[in-house]
Each structure stands twice: as structure tokens, then as C-alpha cells.
Design a protein around this motif. Sequence first.
Motif, PDB file in Angstrom:
ATOM      1  N   GLU A   1       0.837  -1.197   0.000  1.00  0.00           N
ATOM      2  CA  GLU A   1       0.000   0.000   0.000  1.00  0.00           C
ATOM      3  C   GLU A   1       0.872   1.247   0.000  1.00  0.00           C
ATOM      4  OE1 GLU A   1      -2.223   1.426   3.759  1.00  0.00           O
ATOM      5  OE2 GLU A   1      -3.812   0.680   2.415  1.00  0.00           O
ATOM      6  N   ASN A   2       0.426   2.278  -0.727  1.00  0.00           N
ATOM      7  CA  ASN A   2       0.993   3.623  -0.661  1.00  0.00           C
ATOM      8  C   ASN A   2      -0.110   4.568  -0.223  1.00  0.00           C
ATOM      9  OD1 ASN A   2       3.505   2.835  -1.653  1.00  0.00           O
ATOM     10  ND2 ASN A   2       3.070   3.439  -3.748  1.00  0.00           N
ATOM     11  N   ILE A   3       0.226   5.532   0.627  1.00  0.00           N
ATOM     12  CA  ILE A   3      -0.736   6.557   1.027  1.00  0.00           C
ATOM     13  C   ILE A   3      -0.094   7.942   0.867  1.00  0.00           C
ATOM     14  CG2 ILE A   3      -2.086   5.096   2.582  1.00  0.00           C
ATOM     15  CD1 ILE A   3      -0.589   6.305   4.960  1.00  0.00           C
ATOM     16  N   ALA A   4      -0.943   8.936   0.666  1.00  0.00           N
ATOM     17  CA  ALA A   4      -0.486  10.324   0.539  1.00  0.00           C
ATOM     18  C   ALA A   4      -1.669  11.223   0.853  1.00  0.00           C
ATOM     19  CB  ALA A   4       0.038  10.601  -0.865  1.00  0.00           C
ATOM     20  N   ALA A   5      -1.379  12.480   1.187  1.00  0.00           N
ATOM     21  CA  ALA A   5      -2.462  13.422   1.490  1.00  0.00           C
ATOM     22  C   ALA A   5      -2.065  14.827   1.070  1.00  0.00           C
ATOM     23  CB  ALA A   5      -2.803  13.395   2.974  1.00  0.00           C
ATOM     24  N   GLY A   6      -3.054  15.542   0.529  1.00  0.00           N
ATOM     25  CA  GLY A   6      -2.886  16.948   0.222  1.00  0.00           C
ATOM     26  C   GLY A   6      -2.520  17.276  -1.211  1.00  0.00           C
ATOM     27  N   GLN A   7      -2.038  16.310  -1.958  1.00  0.00           N
ATOM     28  CA  GLN A   7      -1.655  16.584  -3.336  1.00  0.00           C
ATOM     29  C   GLN A   7      -2.926  16.839  -4.156  1.00  0.00           C
ATOM     30  OE1 GLN A   7      -0.731  13.998  -1.530  1.00  0.00           O
ATOM     31  NE2 GLN A   7       1.494  13.959  -1.447  1.00  0.00           N
ATOM     32  N   PRO A   8      -2.962  17.951  -4.904  1.00  0.00           N
ATOM     33  CA  PRO A   8      -4.204  18.362  -5.556  1.00  0.00           C
ATOM     34  C   PRO A   8      -4.541  17.645  -6.856  1.00  0.00           C
ATOM     35  CG  PRO A   8      -2.487  19.940  -6.037  1.00  0.00           C
ATOM     36  CD  PRO A   8      -1.900  18.941  -5.062  1.00  0.00           C
ATOM     37  N   HIS A   9      -3.620  16.816  -7.356  1.00  0.00           N
ATOM     38  CA  HIS A   9      -3.819  16.245  -8.681  1.00  0.00           C
ATOM     39  C   HIS A   9      -3.053  14.926  -8.813  1.00  0.00           C
ATOM     40  CE1 HIS A   9      -3.203  15.920 -13.068  1.00  0.00           C
ATOM     41  NE2 HIS A   9      -4.407  16.452 -13.110  1.00  0.00           N
ATOM     42  N   PRO A  10      -3.535  14.005  -9.646  1.00  0.00           N
ATOM     43  CA  PRO A  10      -2.827  12.738  -9.847  1.00  0.00           C
ATOM     44  C   PRO A  10      -1.360  12.884 -10.234  1.00  0.00           C
ATOM     45  CG  PRO A  10      -5.016  12.581 -10.788  1.00  0.00           C
ATOM     46  CD  PRO A  10      -4.827  14.023 -10.378  1.00  0.00           C
ATOM     47  N   VAL A  11      -1.031  13.844 -11.086  1.00  0.00           N
ATOM     48  CA  VAL A  11       0.364  14.036 -11.495  1.00  0.00           C
ATOM     49  C   VAL A  11       1.228  14.412 -10.293  1.00  0.00           C
ATOM     50  CG1 VAL A  11       1.907  15.475 -12.895  1.00  0.00           C
ATOM     51  CG2 VAL A  11      -0.224  14.607 -13.885  1.00  0.00           C
ATOM     52  N   VAL A  12       0.697  15.213  -9.410  1.00  0.00           N
ATOM     53  CA  VAL A  12       1.452  15.661  -8.231  1.00  0.00           C
ATOM     54  C   VAL A  12       1.648  14.515  -7.249  1.00  0.00           C
ATOM     55  CG1 VAL A  12       1.500  17.296  -6.308  1.00  0.00           C
ATOM     56  CG2 VAL A  12       0.602  18.018  -8.526  1.00  0.00           C
ATOM     57  N   VAL A  13       0.600  13.756  -6.977  1.00  0.00           N
ATOM     58  CA  VAL A  13       0.744  12.649  -6.030  1.00  0.00           C
ATOM     59  C   VAL A  13       1.681  11.587  -6.594  1.00  0.00           C
ATOM     60  CG1 VAL A  13      -1.276  11.219  -6.661  1.00  0.00           C
ATOM     61  CG2 VAL A  13      -0.453  11.250  -4.304  1.00  0.00           C
TER      62      VAL A  13
END
Length: 177
Positions: free
Chosen positions: A123-135
Motif C-alpha cells: 500500500e501507498n498513502i499520501a495526502a494533500g496533493q491536488p492532482h494525480p500528477v502531483v501525487v
Amino acid sequence: MDQDWLEEEEGWDPQWDPDAGTNLRFRRAGGREEAASRPKTEDSSVGGGSLERLLENAVAVLVNQERDRRGLVSLASDERLRESARSHSEDMARRHFFDHLTPEGLSPADRMVAHGYPLPAAENIAAGQPHPVVVMADWMNSPGHRVNILHADFRVIGVGVYLSEHGPVWTQNFGYV
């Protein structure tokens, strides 16, 4: 990067220009829409046509582009893994935690199996990135996340996003077949 498909999808702001380095600004109409090891492919009963599905699918496409550049097999999307990822993203946002383990101690594997996927991988998690390219850029610039995205033995992916008031919360669940 060809982004013509973005302009055709409901919910995307046509003023957004990925080549200009601007952040995604999206509109959201109405309420939030709310399914063996063989991948269960897209099912319109699971958020079909939603902004969330559009964002999730974009991440899956970007994952496969990264894998293709390195000669790796593309990952199939699985709705059970998507639902596992979506529910974890929503849970983290609603209960204000950011971790692979839930406050009750459920692991990514526990959650993937509970959603019906018998061979969980990572699993990968992330938060706050506004767009798929950014995440995706953030994940690819993180060694641990990059390893998951480029793991040669993984064959299936489910991407989930929850659009919270503080920004998107992203989860990628990977599986074996």
C-alpha cells in the motif's frame, strides 16, 4: 503530456493547464457517489462517472506509464482493491489519522482481504496533493513508494481518493494474482 481527455470529463476545470504548472481546480456538483485473486474489473456500481473515479483512474494510468517505461507489465485495476483504498482514504480523513494501520490496528492486508481480495501485496498513502500528477511525482520521489509502484511481481492495483475539506487523501493498494 496529452490532457485532451480531461476537458471532456465532467468536474474538471477547463482552465487547468498541467503544462503551466498550475494546481488543479475542480468543481464538484451534488453529493459524493458511493464491490479469488482474478481482478474484478470496473463496475459502474462503484462510483461510476464520479470525479473520484476519474482521479483514481488517472493515477492508475500514470502508474502503468511508469511501469511501461521500465519494461514492466501493466497493472490491472481491481474494484475490490479500489474499494479498500477508497475506504482507507475516507477513514483517514474522517478520523484524522495518517497511517497504514488503522487506530484499531488493521493492516493494509487485513483491509484488502476484508474487501474480498485474497492476495494483498502493498500500500501507498499520501495526502494533500491536488492532482494525480502531483501525487505520483511525490510517490516516485520516495524510495519506499517507488518500490511498490515498480515491484515486478505486482499485477493488480486499486486506487482510492477521498476529497476532504483539507484536500485529497490518496491510497494505492497493490495485489498479486
